[in-house]
Design a protein around this motif. Structure first.
Motif, PDB file in Angstrom:
ATOM      1  N   THR A  56       1.011  -1.547   0.440  1.00 23.84           N
ATOM      2  CA  THR A  56      -0.317  -0.244  -0.397  1.00 23.84           C
ATOM      3  C   THR A  56       0.963   0.943  -0.124  1.00 23.84           C
ATOM      4  N   PRO A  57       0.988   2.637  -0.683  1.00 24.10           N
ATOM      5  CA  PRO A  57       1.237   3.342  -0.978  1.00 24.10           C
ATOM      6  C   PRO A  57       1.034   4.293   0.436  1.00 24.10           C
ATOM      7  N   ASP A  58       2.017   5.479   0.401  1.00 28.05           N
ATOM      8  CA  ASP A  58       1.682   6.172   1.872  1.00 28.05           C
ATOM      9  C   ASP A  58       0.219   6.697   1.049  1.00 28.05           C
ATOM     10  N   GLY A  62      -9.549   3.050  -5.127  1.00 23.26           N
ATOM     11  CA  GLY A  62     -10.790   3.257  -4.197  1.00 23.26           C
ATOM     12  C   GLY A  62     -11.847   1.876  -4.236  1.00 23.26           C
ATOM     13  N   LEU A  63     -10.507   0.679  -4.341  1.00 26.42           N
ATOM     14  CA  LEU A  63     -10.838  -0.629  -4.372  1.00 26.42           C
ATOM     15  C   LEU A  63     -11.515  -1.632  -3.283  1.00 26.42           C
ATOM     16  N   ASP A  64     -12.115  -2.108  -3.016  1.00 26.29           N
ATOM     17  CA  ASP A  64     -11.351  -2.816  -1.918  1.00 26.29           C
ATOM     18  C   ASP A  64     -10.607  -4.291  -1.911  1.00 26.29           C
ATOM     19  N   ILE A 101      -2.150   5.521  -7.801  1.00 29.47           N
ATOM     20  CA  ILE A 101      -2.180   4.960  -8.376  1.00 29.47           C
ATOM     21  C   ILE A 101      -3.130   4.449  -9.617  1.00 29.47           C
ATOM     22  N   ILE A 102      -3.371   4.424 -10.572  1.00 25.36           N
ATOM     23  CA  ILE A 102      -4.540   5.145 -11.733  1.00 25.36           C
ATOM     24  C   ILE A 102      -4.412   3.658 -13.021  1.00 25.36           C
ATOM     25  N   ALA A 124      -9.870  -5.636  -5.849  1.00 23.08           N
ATOM     26  CA  ALA A 124      -8.798  -5.111  -6.577  1.00 23.08           C
ATOM     27  C   ALA A 124      -8.116  -6.840  -6.733  1.00 23.08           C
ATOM     28  N   THR A 125      -9.035  -7.574  -6.149  1.00 19.53           N
ATOM     29  CA  THR A 125      -8.313  -8.901  -6.710  1.00 19.53           C
ATOM     30  C   THR A 125      -8.486  -9.308  -7.789  1.00 19.53           C
TER      31      THR A 125
END
Ligand code: ATP
Ligand code: MG
Length: 227
Positions: free
Chosen positions: A54-56, A72-74, A63-64, A78-79
């Motif tokens: 995870t980024p700071d 914005g993804l759970d 990240i797009i 994300a998976t």
């Protein structure tokens, strides 16, 4: 078309910054290599893009991927994004020992509910067509790497992330793999980001980025001391 955008992406471990406000836009159909000193954060960058780290927090979406802000993804979303739109050639993404080479390569197709014919074609393309019913313990390290590459590309991902994909291959095989990667990217309009220490490998890509403590910079000059 932008396939991946980094916006002021930062990552620190225990208060120590590794990546500091990186911004870059990666285009569809582009094969980009990232070079830089050991420990500068190249693998960290790929792990962040892959959503494995995870980024700071920076108050925005650092990240797009293909227009979708990763932050914005759970976990489930994300998976799904990772499974459908990304392909990985990472050392940590091992070939599964109890599946044949063909079954290993077919896995991303099965997970995405796609027909599996292309698995055999991809194994053929990496020169292992005649070994499809072998198991991973029956092949060499370099051959294993080729299976990993076939598996990373088989479902035509939009984004291919590779960390030293040709590191343990002989020069001829490495060349063949890079050519294959290049061809797949052009054919599918994917974007591939390859971390490499090899200037020979970097020269085969469309663009070379150099990562340092001051960020990402495009370069044509590669480290003369690299292999
Ligand atoms: N999970 C972690 N916890 C703490 N520090 C970490 C973690 N992952 C990476 N680092 C640190 O972040 C820095 C960047 O590491 P990274 O693996 O991204 O470097 P690299 O550029 O890929 O190097 P190499 O070329 O040697 O593979 C290093 O100082 C490393 O120790
Ligand atoms: Mg690394």
């Amino acid at each position: 078309m932008t396939m991946l955008e980094l916006r002021q992406l930062s990552k620190s471990y225990n208060g120590r910054p590794v990546l500091d406000r990186l911004s870059w836009a990666f285009q569809a159909g582009e094969f980009v290599s990232i070079m830089g000193d050991s420990g500068v954060g190249k693998s960290t960058l790929l792990n962040l893009i892959a959503g494995l780290d995870t980024p700071d927090a920076n108050g925005g979406s650092p990240i797009i991927v293909d227009g979708i802000p990763m932050s914005g993804l759970d976990d489930d979303a994300a998976t799904r994004l990772r499974r459908a739109r990304m392909g990985f050639i990472f050392q940590a993404f091992h070939v599964l020992p109890h599946l044949t080479l063909l079954q290993n390569v077919a896995l991303p197709l099965l997970l995405n509910g796609l027909p599996t014919q292309r698995a055999a074609e991809m194994l053929e393309a990496v020169g292992l067509g005649c070994r499809e019913h072998d198991f991973p313990h029956q092949i060499s390290g370099g051959q294993m790497q080729r299976v990993a590459i076939a598996r990373a590309l088989v479902h035509r991902p939009a984004l291919v992330l590779a960390d030293e994909p040709t590191g343990n291959l002989d020069p001829d095989t490495a060349d063949a793999i890079l050519t294959l990667l290049q061809r797949e990217i052009k054919a599918t309009g994917a974007c591939a980001i390859m971390v490499t220490h090899s200037q020979h490998a970097a020269k085969k890509t469309d663009k070379i980025l150099h990562l340092s403590s001051t960020g990402l910079k495009e370069t044509t000059i590669v480290n003369p001391f690299a292999q």
